[in-house]
Scaffold this active site. Structure first.
Site, short mmCIF file in Angstrom:
data_model
loop_
_atom_site.label_atom_id
_atom_site.label_comp_id
_atom_site.label_asym_id
_atom_site.label_seq_id
_atom_site.Cartn_x
_atom_site.Cartn_y
_atom_site.Cartn_z
CE LYS C 76 -3.98 2.07 2.45
NZ LYS C 76 -4.92 1.95 3.57
CB SER C 151 -8.21 3.93 2.72
OG SER C 151 -7.40 3.23 3.64
CB SER C 175 -8.80 1.21 5.60
OG SER C 175 -9.44 2.45 5.54
#
Lengths: 477, 96, 484
Positions: C76, C151, C175
């Site tokens: 990420k 997210s 998330s």
């Protein structure tokens, strides 16, 4: 109207740790810009603070030294504000739960009286970086080497009533932190800085007047001057019927005036909240006691001991104990020569005088305690007189070697041979018949003349005691 | 209840040093007011005597040994800085 | 090859069926040809990946290597990666080439894993749909007009589309779990403090936690074995022994006590999603588990509590990104405030600004006690609820999200409804508990995630419960048609 001055001080003390309060970067002073600002100090995205245990220990030492409550649980808060020397745009500090609670210190005033000044609290926080305005056209350069240096902010009660009291308080705090070894107290390098809150109120009124905060005053002398000019400024305003505005002001030493720092005033709302990157600091009663056991003897206790067991005067004892380096020096000398008064006279006299003359701190004194001991022992064993010793001391201070070397090299050894002294005396008597006659007719004071003559003839090396004794015998009618 | 107006948003935005387009301010004001209305549900909860919870495990701070572990890494750390000269970060002149 | 799990790929590498370079190249080829549809990567790092793969192969040749050696992963873009752009989905950090590695990245590097690139995400992890990314939204591989969740939407899409066998995510209010649910993969949010936050760009420090996003529970265990542990650089990381998370995978679930909070099955939950969850729970009963209805009475406080704490912390955390030392700086600032205001105004997107403003307001003078302190108290009430529940049950189950993936643009103008899509996940962050989402079936053709919530440090237990489900079902092996 009669005005009463009210002063409270916030003193920022850099704690003398090797590494920063929340990172492993060095705190050494004077490095090239930003070479001691690591990722954490720069506030890079993703970095996290880890608390330096030494900063806690040193803060607790200070708290214990002023008899303050040590909070077994204290918490770091974020103080949010944007400024380029504050890289995270918040300063990690302690607002709601500081490490050190209420305490006090007793300060000596010029009239010889003592006054107790309350300490509200002391909390740990990180120092900011430095802004450099000189080198760049229309730009400011930011050096973050200092960012993250541990600070202890010591907040006083508004207990001081004059600039002199404020300075006495500040000196006492300075003395304590130096004794404890929690800070080097170096004011030139910014290790010991002071903000002063100053206000006036009509004498007899309980409520405080509106205060101005004088920022970042970095010497004892400037603190006194800054406060005094601020008092005058406020008094002028009040006397002419105006009102003092609560604001931050900066002392300009060149102009000897304070001026408003409007830049710091705009909408201050620091939005304090507990720093979620750090956890509550918990210290047990046992750990606090363990730290207490490491505390050195502090100036007040030391002073009392010098008076009680070494029979020094209060004046000498106080003078010797203000600076820990001086006291340590004194104790080394005093113990070795076994003459408390002689050691005190020398250290407060000749040693201090030369240090002052050369603006040298005691810890950097070029004559070590061992060297001074060597010198004083030669007085005690009559190798040299006290007067010659001063000459030897100056040579030692100039780096010419230890006492024995200098005495030998310069031939300063005292003449104690009775025959040699008698020969000089006989010559003096023979050359000064009229003075001899006067003396013998009762003018006792003339003995000084003869001693002087003998000492002069011996280039100061004759033992003054012997000279005196022999003269008395030989001059008898 | 908590209706924020334009000047509230402007004041908050300045505290946060956050540029907000003039034409977006009414929408932010509405958004913020709605969010604050939602969080006002908490007002009705009795929290008397409840200790605030900062860390989910109620852990306490570990102490780092006072050791210098970082060395000069300025070149790497400043490699992509917006404006640097003589090792200093530059910003528009700050008046004190 | 791309349909294999980490465990299978590792066995293949070990048996010499293929090299890490070959494996890495095949994933790079897939990314190259397929990611255009998804936009799941912000940065692909082919040279770095192949170099790492070469080293991994060389290391393997010299002898003993760990299970992740030579396995390609996607990271990420919230994790700082030395020498590689770390944007956090924001224009503000578009110019930020990190000078250091996050602890999680260092650990994967040390394990011999390969980094394929940095995945797309909501800007600074603030969002539930991946639509707040400055780099554009990510598409859901199951239906390209739908969101992947957020997210960690890029990571979820990457794993679902088989562009990497696994990825990392971070979870502040759901998330990891919500995008895992929307994309039909396995996602684990560990106990707060289990994985170091050092180098993971902070959103809400007291809630953020990194975790694995994988095809299977077994792979999640393998990833967590590398990620978990005390970090001396993170004061909030926990000094708790790290077990081998694969050790308990095969334990029997006979006698397992499952709690179903009635508040998680009430209004607002999509009926089709509810059916999927109910049948998944039945599956557990078949394995010998017992089920009990429980109550988490403060569930309704989770979203408001979160929307005080998270914005407050984020408003302070993001202040450091000011255009002075790194990141975006506006053109020709006329003075210092102009530099701050314009750089941040031009650099941050609307959702980030919204949260900074809410947080700034909540912390400001006169409101701090009413908002932040109050929320810290209701946070404890929420945590107490879970503690009470765990006196009776071993695991709490429910939906990971109230619906399946919604359409792109459907909620982007409606922050509050968007916030409510995290209604079942947020409380877990507030209490610092571990939570998982595992594929449990489909509703209206879109994946549904079953959420598992355990006690602090019960990751092994959750992984065991998830793994056993995956032994009995094949939802986790389903692949979107376009990415088979």
């Amino acid at each position: 109207m009669q005005w009463e001055v009210v002063i409270g001080l916030e003193i920022h003390v850099q704690l003398s740790t090797k590494s920063k309060i929340f990172s492993g970067a060095s705190t050494a002073y004077g490095a090239e810009p930003n070479t001691q600002a690591c990722a954490v100090d720069l506030g890079l995205p993703g970095v996290l603070p880890v608390f330096n245990g030494e900063a806690l220990k040193k803060s607790v030492m200070f708290g214990l030294a002023i008899g303050a409550q040590i909070n077994e649980r204290s918490v770091f808060d974020r103080k949010n504000y944007f400024y380029p020397d504050s890289p995270k745009a918040y300063q990690i500090s302690q607002l709601y739960y500081p490490i050190v609670g209420e305490g006090f210190i007793d300060v000596d005033l010029e009239d010889g009286s003592q006054k107790r000044i309350g300490v509200t609290r002391a909390h740990m926080e990180e120092d900011a970086g430095k802004s450099l305005h000189e080198s760049f056209h229309n730009q400011t350069g930011i050096d973050l080497n200092r960012a993250g240096t541990p600070l202890l902010e010591i907040v006083s009660e508004p207990d001081m009533r004059s600039a002199k009291e404020a300075v006495a308080y500040m000196r006492k705090i300075h003395s304590i932190v130096r004794y404890l070894g929690v800070s080097d107290g170096n004011m030139q390098e910014g290790s010991f800085r002071c903000d002063a809150n100053v206000s006036l109120r009509p004498k007899g009124q309980k409520e405080f007047g509106t205060r101005a905060e004088l920022k970042n005053i970095n010497s004892f002398r400037f603190v006194e001057k800054a406060i005094n000019v601020e008092i005058e400024r406020q008094m002028d305003i009040l006397e002419s019927g105006g009102t003092v505005v609560q604001e931050t002001r900066l002392y300009d030493a060149d102009k000897n005036e304070t001026r408003s720092m409007r830049s710091k005033e705009e909408a201050n709302d620091y939005r304090y909240f507990p720093d979620p990157d750090l956890l509550p600091i918990v210290i047990s009663a046992e750990e606090i006691e363990a730290i207490r056991s490491t505390l050195p003897e502090l100036p007040d206790a030391k002073c009392a001991r010098y008076m009680d067991t070494l029979a020094l005067s209060e004046k000498d004892a106080k003078a010797l104990t203000v600076d820990r380096d001086m006291a340590d020096y004194y104790e080394a000398v005093q113990q070795a020569i076994g003459d408390a008064k002689m050691a005190a006279n020398w250290i407060l006299g000749d040693v201090a005088a030369l240090n002052n003359k050369h603006a040298i701190e005691f810890k950097e004194c070029p004559v070590s305690p061992e060297q001074l001991i060597g010198l004083l022992k030669r007085i005690q064993d009559n190798t040299i007189s006290g007067k010659i010793a001063k000459e030897v001391f100056e040579a030692m201070y100039a780096g010419e070697g230890d006492a024995d070397t200098i005495i030998d090299k310069k031939g300063l050894k005292q003449i104690t041979d009775t025959g040699a002294i008698e020969a000089i005396i006989d010559e003096i008597i023979a050359n000064n018949p009229s003075q001899v006659a006067e003396f013998q007719s009762g003018k006792d004071k003339l003995i000084g003349f003869f001693v002087g003559q003998v000492m002069k003839a011996s280039k100061g090396k004759a033992n003054p005691g012997q000279v005196n004794q022999l003269l008395q015998t030989k001059l008898k009618p | 209840m908590s209706k924020l107006d334009k000047s509230d948003v402007e004041k908050i935005a300045f505290l946060a040093r956050l540029g907000v387009d003039e034409q977006d301010i009414p929408e932010y004001a509405t958004n913020l007011s709605n969010i604050l209305d939602m969080v006002e549900q908490l007002d009705s909860v009795d929290t008397q005597g409840v200790r605030p919870m900062a860390h989910p495990l109620d852990a306490v701070q570990r102490l780092r040994a006072d050791v210098v572990t970082e060395s000069n890494d300025r070149e790497n750390l400043q490699a992509h800085a917006p404006e640097v000269e003589q090792g200093l970060y530059l910003v528009p002149r700050v008046v004190e | 090859m791309h349909n294999k799990t980490i465990a299978e790929l590792s066995a293949g590498l070990k048996a010499g069926e293929f090299t890490s370079v070959e494996l890495t190249q095949s994933y790079l080829n897939r990314i190259d040809s397929l990611d255009e549809q998804l936009n799941s990567f912000i940065t692909v790092t082919p040279e770095l990946a192949l170099e790492q793969a070469k080293q991994a192969d060389a290391q393997r040749a010299t002898g003993h290597v760990g299970i992740l050696n030579g396995i390609p992963l996607a990271q990420k873009d919230i994790f700082c990666t030395k020498g590689v752009k770390t944007s956090c989905g924001s224009k503000m950090l578009e110019p930020f080439i990190s000078p250091y590695d996050a602890t999680t990245i260092t650990k994967f590097n040390d394990s011999g894993a390969i980094m394929l690139g940095k995945t797309n995400m909501d800007e600074f992890a603030m969002g539930s749909s991946n639509e707040t990314s400055w780099y554009g939204p990510v598409k859901n591989p199951w239906q390209l007009d739908s969101v992947p969740g957020g997210s960690s939407g890029g990571s979820a899409a990457v794993v679902a589309a088989r562009l990497a066998p696994a990825a990392t995510g971070t979870d502040t209010g759901g998330s990891i779990r919500q995008p895992a649910s929307f994309c039909g993969i396995t996602g684990l949010k560990p106990t707060y403090g289990r994985v170091s936050r050092y180098g993971m760009i902070a959103f809400a420090s007291s809630l953020d936690q990194a975790g694995p996003m994988t095809r299977t529970a077994e792979d999640a265990a393998l990833m967590l074995n590398v990620m978990a542990g005390l970090d001396s650089r993170d004061s909030t990381s926990v000094d708790e022994a790290v077990p081998d998370y694969t050790a308990d995978l095969n334990n029997s679930l006979s006698g397992l006590k499952i709690g179903l909070p009635k508040e998680y099955f009430s209004e607002g939950l999509d009926d089709a999603v509810a059916k999927v969850i109910e049948s998944a729970v039945k599956e557990y009963e078949k394995m010998g588990a017992s089920v009990k209805e429980i109550s988490l009475p403060t569930s309704n406080l989770a979203v408001p509590t979160y929307y005080i704490i998270a914005p407050s912390e984020c408003s302070s955390n993001l202040s450091r990104i000011d255009g002075v030392r790194y990141g975006y700086r506006c053109e020709d600032p006329k003075d210092l405030n102009d530099l701050y205001i314009r750089s941040r105004g031009e650099g941050f997107g609307a959702e980030v600004k919204r949260r900074i403003l809410v947080g700034t307001y909540a912390l400001s003078e006169g409101f701090y006690d009413a908002y932040y302190v109050k929320a810290q108290k209701t946070r404890r009430l929420i945590s107490n609820d879970f503690n009470q529940a765990f006196a009776d049950v071993d695991v709490i189950m429910g939906p990971a999200a109230p619906s399946t993936a919604f359409k792109l643009g459907e909620l982007s103008d409606d922050p509050i409804t968007m916030y409510l899509s995290d209604i079942y996940t947020i409380a877990v962050n507030l209490a610092g508990l571990p939570g998982m989402s595992i594929p449990a079936g489909f509703a209206n053709g879109m994946p549904v995630g079953l959420q598992l919530i355990g006690q602090h440090f019960a990751e092994s237990k959750l992984l065991n419960i998830a793994h056993q489900f995956q032994q009995e079902t094949d939802w986790h092996t389903q692949t979107p048609d376009a990415f088979k």
